[in-house]
Design an enzyme around this catalytic site. Structure first.
Site, PDB file in Angstrom:
ATOM      1  N   SER A  41       0.808  -1.194  -0.108  1.00 58.22           N
ATOM      2  CA  SER A  41      -0.085   0.102   0.105  1.00 58.22           C
ATOM      3  C   SER A  41       1.114   1.126  -0.011  1.00 58.22           C
ATOM      4  CB  SER A  41      -1.100  -0.163   1.323  1.00 58.22           C
ATOM      5  OG  SER A  41      -0.079   0.106   2.415  1.00 58.22           O
ATOM      6  N   SER A  42       0.432   2.403  -0.353  1.00 55.54           N
ATOM      7  CA  SER A  42       1.195   3.493  -0.286  1.00 55.54           C
ATOM      8  C   SER A  42       0.484   4.816  -0.557  1.00 55.54           C
ATOM      9  CB  SER A  42       2.020   3.527  -1.895  1.00 55.54           C
ATOM     10  OG  SER A  42       1.328   3.615  -2.856  1.00 55.54           O
ATOM     11  N   HIS A  43       1.022   5.864  -0.581  1.00 59.86           N
ATOM     12  CA  HIS A  43       0.472   7.237  -0.597  1.00 59.86           C
ATOM     13  C   HIS A  43      -0.186   7.365  -2.292  1.00 59.86           C
ATOM     14  CE1 HIS A  43       4.436   7.467  -2.861  1.00 59.86           C
ATOM     15  NE2 HIS A  43       3.972   8.750  -3.436  1.00 59.86           N
ATOM     16  N   ASN A  44       0.066   6.305  -3.204  1.00 54.50           N
ATOM     17  CA  ASN A  44      -0.576   6.285  -4.378  1.00 54.50           C
ATOM     18  C   ASN A  44      -2.029   5.928  -4.321  1.00 54.50           C
ATOM     19  OD1 ASN A  44       1.664   6.962  -5.768  1.00 54.50           O
ATOM     20  ND2 ASN A  44       2.568   5.087  -5.583  1.00 54.50           N
ATOM     21  N   ASN A  49      -2.312  -0.371  -5.295  1.00 58.18           N
ATOM     22  CA  ASN A  49      -1.930  -1.079  -4.115  1.00 58.18           C
ATOM     23  C   ASN A  49      -2.238  -2.581  -4.360  1.00 58.18           C
ATOM     24  OD1 ASN A  49      -1.462   1.113  -2.516  1.00 58.18           O
ATOM     25  ND2 ASN A  49      -3.507   1.230  -1.943  1.00 58.18           N
TER      26      ASN A  49
END
Length: 79
Positions: A41-44, A49
């Site tokens: 998962s990420s800030h994207n 994800n």
């Protein structure tokens, strides 16, 4: 599935906790593990994800190996 079920079905499971993705690649390579999976998962945006699969030797899957994975076969997925 629980961790116990994974152990029964797949062998030894090592929970590495929260780590940067490259740590999984390094640990699979350095421990001679047959592979690993990381949930990402990420800030994207959420569409970015997912999961990343690492095979023995510490490399990611090649695109042509994804079919074997979805069929439940190890079909040539080797380092």
């Amino acid at each position: 599935m629980t961790n116990k079920v994974y152990r029964t079905a797949l062998g030894k499971v090592v929970d590495m906790g929260v780590q940067p993705t490259p740590v999984l690649f390094r640990e699979v390579a350095s421990s001679n593990a047959e592979g690993g999976v990381v949930v990402t998962s990420s800030h994207n945006p959420p569409d970015w994800n997912g999961v990343k699969f690492v095979v023995g030797g510490g490399r990611g899957l090649f695109e042509e190996e994804l079919g074997a994975l979805s069929e439940g076969s190890s079909g040539g997925m080797r380092p």
